[in-house]
Design a protein around this motif. Structure first.
Motif, mmCIF file in Angstrom:
data_model
loop_
_atom_site.group_PDB
_atom_site.id
_atom_site.type_symbol
_atom_site.label_atom_id
_atom_site.label_comp_id
_atom_site.label_asym_id
_atom_site.label_seq_id
_atom_site.Cartn_x
_atom_site.Cartn_y
_atom_site.Cartn_z
ATOM 1 N N LEU A 172 0.821 -1.206 0.000
ATOM 2 C CA LEU A 172 0.000 0.000 0.000
ATOM 3 C C LEU A 172 0.858 1.261 0.000
ATOM 4 O O LEU A 172 0.513 2.254 -0.655
ATOM 5 C CB LEU A 172 -0.946 -0.008 1.197
ATOM 6 N N ARG A 173 1.982 1.225 0.690
ATOM 7 C CA ARG A 173 2.888 2.385 0.633
ATOM 8 C C ARG A 173 3.440 2.559 -0.776
ATOM 9 O O ARG A 173 3.578 3.679 -1.267
ATOM 10 C CB ARG A 173 4.025 2.216 1.641
ATOM 11 N N ASP A 193 -12.356 -7.072 6.374
ATOM 12 C CA ASP A 193 -13.600 -6.309 6.376
ATOM 13 C C ASP A 193 -13.310 -4.820 6.178
ATOM 14 O O ASP A 193 -12.142 -4.407 6.074
ATOM 15 C CB ASP A 193 -14.402 -6.550 7.644
ATOM 16 N N CYS A 194 -14.351 -4.014 6.129
ATOM 17 C CA CYS A 194 -14.192 -2.593 5.805
ATOM 18 C C CYS A 194 -13.325 -1.865 6.821
ATOM 19 O O CYS A 194 -12.483 -1.030 6.450
ATOM 20 C CB CYS A 194 -15.560 -1.918 5.716
ATOM 21 N N ALA A 195 -13.524 -2.165 8.097
ATOM 22 C CA ALA A 195 -12.751 -1.477 9.123
ATOM 23 C C ALA A 195 -11.264 -1.780 8.989
ATOM 24 O O ALA A 195 -10.415 -0.884 9.087
ATOM 25 C CB ALA A 195 -13.255 -1.883 10.506
ATOM 26 N N ALA A 196 -10.933 -3.042 8.750
ATOM 27 C CA ALA A 196 -9.531 -3.416 8.601
ATOM 28 C C ALA A 196 -8.937 -2.797 7.341
ATOM 29 O O ALA A 196 -7.792 -2.312 7.349
ATOM 30 C CB ALA A 196 -9.400 -4.933 8.562
ATOM 31 N N LEU A 197 -9.685 -2.800 6.259
ATOM 32 C CA LEU A 197 -9.206 -2.177 5.027
ATOM 33 C C LEU A 197 -8.908 -0.700 5.245
ATOM 34 O O LEU A 197 -7.844 -0.200 4.840
ATOM 35 C CB LEU A 197 -10.255 -2.331 3.916
ATOM 36 N N SER A 198 -9.834 0.003 5.875
ATOM 37 C CA SER A 198 -9.636 1.436 6.113
ATOM 38 C C SER A 198 -8.404 1.685 6.968
ATOM 39 O O SER A 198 -7.645 2.638 6.742
ATOM 40 C CB SER A 198 -10.877 2.033 6.793
ATOM 41 N N PHE A 217 -5.617 -0.215 7.247
ATOM 42 C CA PHE A 217 -4.397 -0.428 6.466
ATOM 43 C C PHE A 217 -4.181 0.702 5.460
ATOM 44 O O PHE A 217 -3.052 1.166 5.264
ATOM 45 C CB PHE A 217 -4.454 -1.775 5.748
ATOM 46 N N LEU A 218 -5.244 1.145 4.819
ATOM 47 C CA LEU A 218 -5.129 2.239 3.850
ATOM 48 C C LEU A 218 -4.665 3.517 4.534
ATOM 49 O O LEU A 218 -3.768 4.212 4.041
ATOM 50 C CB LEU A 218 -6.468 2.466 3.142
ATOM 51 N N ALA A 219 -5.252 3.828 5.678
ATOM 52 C CA ALA A 219 -4.877 5.043 6.398
ATOM 53 C C ALA A 219 -3.408 5.015 6.792
ATOM 54 O O ALA A 219 -2.709 6.033 6.737
ATOM 55 C CB ALA A 219 -5.756 5.216 7.638
ATOM 56 N N GLY A 220 -2.919 3.855 7.186
ATOM 57 C CA GLY A 220 -1.526 3.730 7.569
ATOM 58 C C GLY A 220 -0.558 3.994 6.430
ATOM 59 O O GLY A 220 0.612 4.319 6.661
ATOM 60 N N ALA A 221 -1.049 3.867 5.188
ATOM 61 C CA ALA A 221 -0.220 4.116 4.014
ATOM 62 C C ALA A 221 -0.465 5.493 3.405
ATOM 63 O O ALA A 221 0.070 5.812 2.339
ATOM 64 C CB ALA A 221 -0.486 3.041 2.953
ATOM 65 N N GLY A 222 -1.292 6.315 4.069
ATOM 66 C CA GLY A 222 -1.582 7.641 3.527
ATOM 67 C C GLY A 222 -2.647 7.646 2.456
ATOM 68 O O GLY A 222 -2.639 8.499 1.568
ATOM 69 N N THR A 225 -13.398 -0.820 -3.579
ATOM 70 C CA THR A 225 -12.908 0.372 -2.895
ATOM 71 C C THR A 225 -12.188 1.304 -3.856
ATOM 72 O O THR A 225 -11.364 0.873 -4.654
ATOM 73 C CB THR A 225 -11.949 -0.024 -1.755
ATOM 74 N N VAL A 226 -12.506 2.595 -3.755
ATOM 75 C CA VAL A 226 -11.783 3.655 -4.443
ATOM 76 C C VAL A 226 -11.142 4.511 -3.368
ATOM 77 O O VAL A 226 -11.826 5.028 -2.478
ATOM 78 C CB VAL A 226 -12.710 4.514 -5.319
ATOM 79 N N ALA A 227 -9.834 4.657 -3.412
ATOM 80 C CA ALA A 227 -9.102 5.421 -2.398
ATOM 81 C C ALA A 227 -8.234 6.464 -3.065
ATOM 82 O O ALA A 227 -7.834 6.320 -4.224
ATOM 83 C CB ALA A 227 -8.241 4.490 -1.551
ATOM 84 N N ARG A 228 -7.953 7.544 -2.319
ATOM 85 C CA ARG A 228 -7.076 8.611 -2.787
ATOM 86 C C ARG A 228 -6.019 8.928 -1.721
ATOM 87 O O ARG A 228 -6.235 8.671 -0.540
ATOM 88 C CB ARG A 228 -7.873 9.895 -3.071
#
Length: 246
Positions: A120-121, A204-209, A211-216, A240-243
């Motif tokens: 993810l980083r 699940d969604c909480a875990a995904l969020s 991990f994503l947050a930890g990578a910015g 999921t769409v992330a920015r």
């Protein structure tokens, strides 16, 4: 380590027959066509970027995959795409892509926490300002693995004209959020069944969020199916769409 179903040339040649173009490919193709530079992580046989080029995408299209047997087919199919053998751990891009995609549930092969964080980083680093990261993972609440049983075997004709029978079987019970299973190929050119063993992670969604947050990265859209339906416990997918957050 690459699963045998992708690393073995005789098995990799069956991938497109087992995974024909579908609604998920249409969803991702629309996104690819709207981005000037695209990185497809776990691109496999290259069908998504091939279709994009065929439909007129004239920007940068890059496919990354750790399985040489899959990239052999991608290069044969579309020489006008940059195909890279490797993983996010072995390649570096800095702000070069407006879109990074992971299709075919490739996200789920990132089983260990550290490899997921690193990947993810790397995705975050590869994204240009305002870029998007789009991926799907099977919704753990839907428990898709319960239907991975030998009695649901599929039959289809392989590229050599032989009939192949394919089935899945889960080993034991899921451990935490990980499911280990075998994929067995019978018939065709083989005298004996060919078996590939895999482990996938169901977050699940909480875990995904988290991990994503930890990578910015931050979730900006999330769907439960390819028609952009809402995410519910019965939804088959978490799309999921992330920015980047900065």
């Amino acid at each position: 380590m690459v699963d045998r179903s992708f690393a073995d040339m005789s098995l990799a040649e069956l991938y497109d027959g087992l995974n024909p173009w579908g609604a998920g490919d249409d969803f991702c193709l629309d996104l690819v066509m709207s981005a000037r530079a695209v990185l497809d992580v776990g691109c496999g046989t290259g069908k998504l970027l091939h279709r994009a080029r065929h439909e007129g995408h004239d920007g940068r299209l890059t496919g990354l995959d750790p399985a040489a047997a899959m990239l052999v087919q991608a290069r044969r199919r579309e020489p006008g795409v940059e195909w890279v053998l490797g993983e996010l751990r072995t390649t570096t891009w800095r702000g070069e892509f407006g879109l990074v995609v992971m299709t075919g549930h490739a996200f789920q092969v990132l089983v260990q926490d550290e490899e997921l964080r690193f990947a993810l980083r790397a995705v975050r680093d590869a994204l240009a300002p305002g870029g998007r990261f789009v991926f799907e993972t099977r919704n753990p609440a839907a428990r898709a693995w319960e239907s991975w049983t030998p009695d649901r075997a599929r039959r289809f004709t392989g590229p050599d004209g032989g009939v192949v029978r394919v089935w899945h079987e889960v080993e034991g019970v899921p451990v935490a959020d990980r499911v280990t299973f075998t994929e067995t190929f019978e018939g065709g050119r083989w005298a004996q069944p060919q078996v590939s063993r895999s482990t996938l992670r169901f977050l699940d969604c909480a875990a995904l969020s988290g991990f994503l947050a930890g990578a910015g990265l931050a979730v900006v859209e999330q769907y439960g199916d390819w028609e952009r339906g809402p995410l519910t416990p019965a939804s088959p997918e978490i799309i999921t769409v992330a920015r980047p957050t900065h």
